[in-house]
Scaffold this motif. Structure first.
Motif, short mmCIF file in Angstrom:
data_model
loop_
_atom_site.label_atom_id
_atom_site.label_comp_id
_atom_site.label_asym_id
_atom_site.label_seq_id
_atom_site.Cartn_x
_atom_site.Cartn_y
_atom_site.Cartn_z
N ALA A 1 -28.07 21.78 17.02
CA ALA A 1 -27.54 22.42 15.82
C ALA A 1 -27.46 21.45 14.65
O ALA A 1 -26.55 21.52 13.83
N ALA A 2 -28.41 20.53 14.57
CA ALA A 2 -28.40 19.56 13.48
C ALA A 2 -28.65 20.25 12.15
O ALA A 2 -29.27 21.32 12.09
N PRO A 3 -28.18 19.67 11.04
CA PRO A 3 -28.44 20.26 9.72
C PRO A 3 -29.94 20.42 9.49
O PRO A 3 -30.75 19.58 9.86
N GLY A 4 -30.30 21.53 8.89
CA GLY A 4 -31.70 21.80 8.63
C GLY A 4 -32.40 22.53 9.76
O GLY A 4 -33.59 22.84 9.65
N ALA A 5 -31.68 22.82 10.84
CA ALA A 5 -32.30 23.52 11.97
C ALA A 5 -32.48 25.00 11.70
O ALA A 5 -33.11 25.70 12.48
N GLY A 6 -31.92 25.50 10.60
CA GLY A 6 -32.09 26.90 10.26
C GLY A 6 -31.30 27.81 11.19
O GLY A 6 -30.26 27.43 11.73
N LEU A 7 -31.82 29.01 11.39
CA LEU A 7 -31.13 30.01 12.20
C LEU A 7 -31.64 29.99 13.63
O LEU A 7 -31.96 31.04 14.20
N SER A 8 -31.69 28.83 14.21
CA SER A 8 -32.19 28.70 15.58
C SER A 8 -31.16 29.24 16.57
O SER A 8 -29.96 29.30 16.28
N PRO A 9 -31.61 29.65 17.77
CA PRO A 9 -30.65 30.08 18.80
C PRO A 9 -29.63 28.99 19.13
O PRO A 9 -28.47 29.30 19.41
N ALA A 10 -30.07 27.73 19.10
CA ALA A 10 -29.14 26.64 19.40
C ALA A 10 -28.02 26.58 18.36
O ALA A 10 -26.84 26.38 18.70
N TRP A 11 -28.37 26.78 17.09
CA TRP A 11 -27.33 26.77 16.06
C TRP A 11 -26.40 27.96 16.22
O TRP A 11 -25.18 27.83 16.05
N ARG A 12 -26.94 29.13 16.54
CA ARG A 12 -26.09 30.31 16.72
C ARG A 12 -25.08 30.08 17.84
O ARG A 12 -23.90 30.44 17.71
N ARG A 13 -25.53 29.48 18.93
CA ARG A 13 -24.60 29.20 20.03
C ARG A 13 -23.55 28.18 19.60
O ARG A 13 -22.36 28.31 19.94
N TYR A 14 -23.98 27.17 18.86
CA TYR A 14 -23.05 26.12 18.44
C TYR A 14 -21.98 26.67 17.48
O TYR A 14 -20.79 26.36 17.61
N THR A 15 -22.40 27.50 16.52
CA THR A 15 -21.43 27.95 15.53
C THR A 15 -20.40 28.89 16.14
O THR A 15 -19.23 28.92 15.72
N VAL A 16 -20.79 29.66 17.16
CA VAL A 16 -19.82 30.51 17.85
C VAL A 16 -18.77 29.65 18.55
O VAL A 16 -17.57 29.94 18.53
N THR A 17 -19.23 28.55 19.18
CA THR A 17 -18.28 27.65 19.85
C THR A 17 -17.41 26.91 18.85
O THR A 17 -16.21 26.68 19.09
N ALA A 18 -17.99 26.52 17.70
CA ALA A 18 -17.19 25.86 16.67
C ALA A 18 -16.11 26.80 16.13
O ALA A 18 -14.98 26.38 15.85
N GLN A 19 -16.44 28.07 16.01
CA GLN A 19 -15.45 29.06 15.58
C GLN A 19 -14.32 29.17 16.60
O GLN A 19 -13.14 29.22 16.23
N ALA A 20 -14.67 29.17 17.88
CA ALA A 20 -13.64 29.22 18.92
C ALA A 20 -12.80 27.94 18.92
O ALA A 20 -11.59 27.98 19.17
N ALA B 1 -15.05 24.97 7.68
CA ALA B 1 -16.39 24.40 7.84
C ALA B 1 -17.35 25.42 8.45
O ALA B 1 -18.52 25.50 8.06
N VAL B 2 -16.87 26.20 9.41
CA VAL B 2 -17.73 27.23 10.03
C VAL B 2 -18.13 28.28 9.00
O VAL B 2 -19.29 28.69 8.93
N VAL B 3 -17.17 28.74 8.19
CA VAL B 3 -17.48 29.74 7.17
C VAL B 3 -18.51 29.19 6.18
O VAL B 3 -19.49 29.87 5.84
N ALA B 4 -18.30 27.97 5.73
CA ALA B 4 -19.23 27.38 4.76
C ALA B 4 -20.63 27.22 5.36
O ALA B 4 -21.64 27.51 4.70
N ASP B 5 -20.70 26.79 6.61
CA ASP B 5 -22.00 26.60 7.26
C ASP B 5 -22.73 27.92 7.42
O ASP B 5 -23.93 28.04 7.13
N ARG B 6 -22.04 28.94 7.89
CA ARG B 6 -22.70 30.24 8.08
C ARG B 6 -23.15 30.85 6.75
O ARG B 6 -24.25 31.41 6.66
N GLN B 7 -22.30 30.74 5.75
CA GLN B 7 -22.68 31.33 4.47
C GLN B 7 -23.87 30.59 3.86
O GLN B 7 -24.75 31.21 3.26
N ALA B 8 -23.92 29.26 4.04
CA ALA B 8 -25.04 28.49 3.51
C ALA B 8 -26.34 28.85 4.22
O ALA B 8 -27.40 28.95 3.60
#
Length: 719
Positions: free
Chosen positions: A381-400, A420-427
């Motif tokens: 889920a590194a910056p610039g990875a876009g909407l990858s499945p890995a990022w989607r899994r990471y952001t759900v866990t970060a929200q939790a 930070a989660v809200v800002a990342d998802r919106q960006a």
């Protein structure tokens, strides 16, 4: 039964007897009146045609009553006497309705001569009714079932089958949604009239197909508009599964069909209890590890989906067992074959277990487990990875992780993580109204509430609730989750009328929701409703409702944390009602169940209420001990600026003020009045927080506390 209802019933019985043996155009009112059997002071009297028409007003009512009586007799001889049960599936619901209509179709076949007589009479208009002097308003009838039959007969409609159909339709609808009051009765009346016309016009049709056609009409015309079009997908999936079970049981076809049913149920977020059952059935069909054709990834996925459904429903023990099975398969068998998949499924299981621990009242342990899952998911889920499945899994866990930090008492860190989660998802998603940005905003609102910022939390939840209500079914889990969280915010703002209005307009308080969607969310809504009732001034009603709830939760699937929350709420209601002794006893039971580290905010709430109980009982020493234990939690997981700790300081300041001890008031109230932003960019208590307002009033009344001077703000338009 009133005298008029007895007369109408007797007229229906007499009319049925005459119409069974006499052609309609030969039936005379005198013959029907003579057949009426009513006791008059112990003797049977012969009645005239004038008396009959005074009672029924028209032949339409006469034949409607005759059909109603004849079908009631037929149903009593041939139909089931017990009330219908709620079916387990949509296919069973449709079959149940078809069976009820099949009885109606068989009645038409058995009483074909009578029904044809009724068809002739139901459209009959007397010459007297055509006169201009005839009354323009319909006659008045009793509000009972037979009165409605007579009223409908006057209007040319047939409701003879409505009493038989209404309970069946109500039970069938509950397979997918809760029917609103009066819906089943209205549907039954329309279906009764339609069935009479259809079956009378087609006297030679096969009764089973006639009943199925009428059932299909009810499904498309009444059930789909009520429940939503999502049930069409479920209906197709269930029929495919039914075919697979009959034609290819125990094969891959049945397994795939069962997976389709699970997807249809689980993806809507409505029937979570059933989703868990469907996942359990799919687990039974999947090959075991080591068996030919065994798919470990599918097994992990099904275990995870079942555990998640059970957790949201509220059966925490069963959910934990499923998730532990998922973790064991991922770490042992799957990791040995596919290391990357093993790590991914293990992280998913830990994430879900962490969410489960939060609901079980162990947020401190949950935060550690979720942090471990977040670390495992951070690599992709590194910056610039876009909407990858890995990022989607990471952001759900970060929200939790943000929710877990706030729930365990670390409100500053939790709020920063949530932002930070809200800002990342919106960006990354680029759309503020995206449903996943909205979900992050809901989590942010939850952390804002924990951090003492209810006004900001209210704004976010109102917006998020409006967005999700447009995209999801109103009876689904997430729209009601938003409603309960908004009710908790309004409760923190001391707006009980708003809480009651929110919850009473929502399906979350219904027994159907508790049985089919989420028992846990239903219980949380009941707790908020009880506290709001007490705040609104009806402490007695609140105590009764909360006591009943606590008894129901005792030993139930919700776990000890939910029971403890209900007891705390009951203790607070008892305290509002002036019964400090009972409240103290309830809190003693709660403290016996609290573990360390467990739930630091929960322990803080218990100590806060216990101190208030001792104040009410006049035991200053015991109250002081409870407040000292509460203050000590600042080093045991709670932020020093946590609202519960600040509330304890306020209570101590009030106690000193009331006893005339002004020393130390300034130090006690200073953290509450301090407007210096913390690390999350806000003061400890947000603007409009009831505790801040009370602290300012106390500081002003005492005169011993100097309120911070703030520059006066002037609106530029008025300058």
């Amino acid at each position: 039964m009133s005298a008029q209802e007895r007369r109408l019933s007797a007229i229906g019985e007499a009319a049925a007897g005459v119409l069974r043996t006499t052609a309609y155009h030969l039936v005379r009112a005198e013959d029907v009146a003579a057949a009426v059997r009513l006791s008059r002071e112990g003797h049977s009297g012969r009645r005239s045609a004038v008396w009959l028409y005074n009672e029924v007003k028209s032949r339409r009512v006469l034949v409607a009553l005759a059909l109603d009586h004849a079908f009631a007799e037929f149903a009593e001889r041939n139909g089931p006497q017990e009330p219908p049960s709620v079916p387990a599936s949509l296919v069973e619901a449709r079959d149940q309705v078809t069976q009820a209509l099949l009885l109606v179709a068989r009645f038409h076949r058995a009483e074909s001569f009578l029904t044809q007589q009724v068809q002739l009479g139901i459209g009959d208009i007397a010459t007297s009714e055509k006169r201009q002097s005839a009354p323009q308003e319909p006659p008045s009838w009793p509000g009972s079932a037979i009165g409605r039959v007579a009223s409908a007969g006057w209007a040319g409609r047939v409701l003879a089958y409505a009493r038989h159909l209404a309970p069946v339709l109500a039970a069938a609808a509950q397979a997918v949604c809760p029917p609103p009051p009066g819906w089943a009765e209205s549907c039954a009346e329309k279906l009764s009239d339609l069935a009479f016309d259809a079956l009378t016009d087609d006297p030679d049709g096969p009764v089973d197909r006639q009943a199925a056609a009428l059932g299909a009409h009810w499904y498309e015309r009444h059930l789909v508009p009520l429940a939503g079009s999502w049930i069409n997908d479920l209906d197709v999936a269930e029929r495919v599964l039914d075919l697979a079970r009959r034609s290819a049981p125990g094969t891959r076809a049945e397994t795939d069909a069962q997976a389709g049913v699970l997807r249809s149920v689980a993806d809507t977020g409505i029937l979570l209890r059933r989703a868990a059952d469907e996942a359990a059935e799919l687990t039974r069909l999947l090959p075991r590890p080591g068996e030919p054709g065994g798919d470990l990834s599918s097994l992990c996925d099904v275990h995870g989906r079942r555990g998640l459904a059970l957790a949201r429903y509220g059966d925490l023990e069963a959910a934990r067992a499923c998730l532990m099975d998922c973790l064991a398969v991922a770490e042992n068998e799957l990791a040995a074959r596919e290391p990357a998949e093993g790590v991914a499924y293990a992280a998913r299981a830990r994430h879900n277990l962490g969410e489960l621990l939060m609901e079980a009242g162990r947020p401190a342990e949950a935060a550690q487990l979720i942090e471990r899952a977040r670390s495992a998911r951070a690599e992709g889920a590194a910056p610039g990875a876009g909407l990858s499945p890995a990022w989607r899994r990471y952001t759900v866990t970060a929200q939790a992780a943000a929710r877990a930090a706030a729930r365990s008492g670390d409100v500053v860190a939790g709020l920063r993580l949530a932002e930070a989660v809200v800002a990342d998802r919106q960006a990354r998603l680029g759309e503020p109204g995206d449903i996943n940005v909205v979900a992050a905003r809901v989590s942010l609102a939850e952390t804002l509430l924990e951090a003492g910022q209810p006004i900001e939390a209210r704004h976010l939840l109102q917006e998020a609730r409006r967005h999700r209500a447009e995209l999801l079914q109103p009876i689904a889990y997430w729209p009601n989750y938003d409603t309960v969280r908004l009710a908790q915010v309004e409760l923190a703002l001391r707006e009980p009328a708003t809480v009651l209005r929110l919850l009473e307009r929502s399906p979350v308080l219904s027994e159907w929701f508790a049985a089919h969607v989420s028992f846990r969310l239903w219980a949380e809504a009941r707790i908020a409703h009880g506290l709001a009732t007490a705040l609104a001034g009806d402490a007695a009603a609140a105590r009764g409702a909360l006591a009943e709830l606590a008894g129901r939760l005792e030993g139930g699937p919700g776990g000890e944390a939910l029971t403890a929350a209900a007891r705390r709420a009951l203790a607070e209601a008892e305290l509002m009602g002036g019964d400090a002794e009972t409240a103290a006893g309830l809190l003693t039971r709660v403290r016996e169940c609290e573990a360390v580290p467990g739930d630091p905010p929960g322990r803080a709430r218990t100590l806060l209420l216990a101190a208030r109980c001792e104040d009410a009982r006049g035991d200053d020493a015991a109250a002081g001990r409870h407040r000292a234990a509460l203050a000590a939690l600042a080093g045991g997981g709670l932020d020093p600026s946590h609202p519960l700790l600040l509330e304890g300081r306020y209570d101590e300041a009030v106690r000193r003020f009331e006893t005339g001890r002004f020393e130390g008031l300034d130090a006690l109230l200073a953290p509450l009045l301090d407007r210096t932003p913390l690390a999350h960019g806000r003061p400890a208590l947000g603007e409009g927080h009831p505790l801040l307002l009370k602290a300012m009033v106390l500081a002003d009344r005492s005169g011993a506390v100097h309120l911070p001077r703030v520059p006066r703000q002037v609106l530029w338009e008025d300058a």
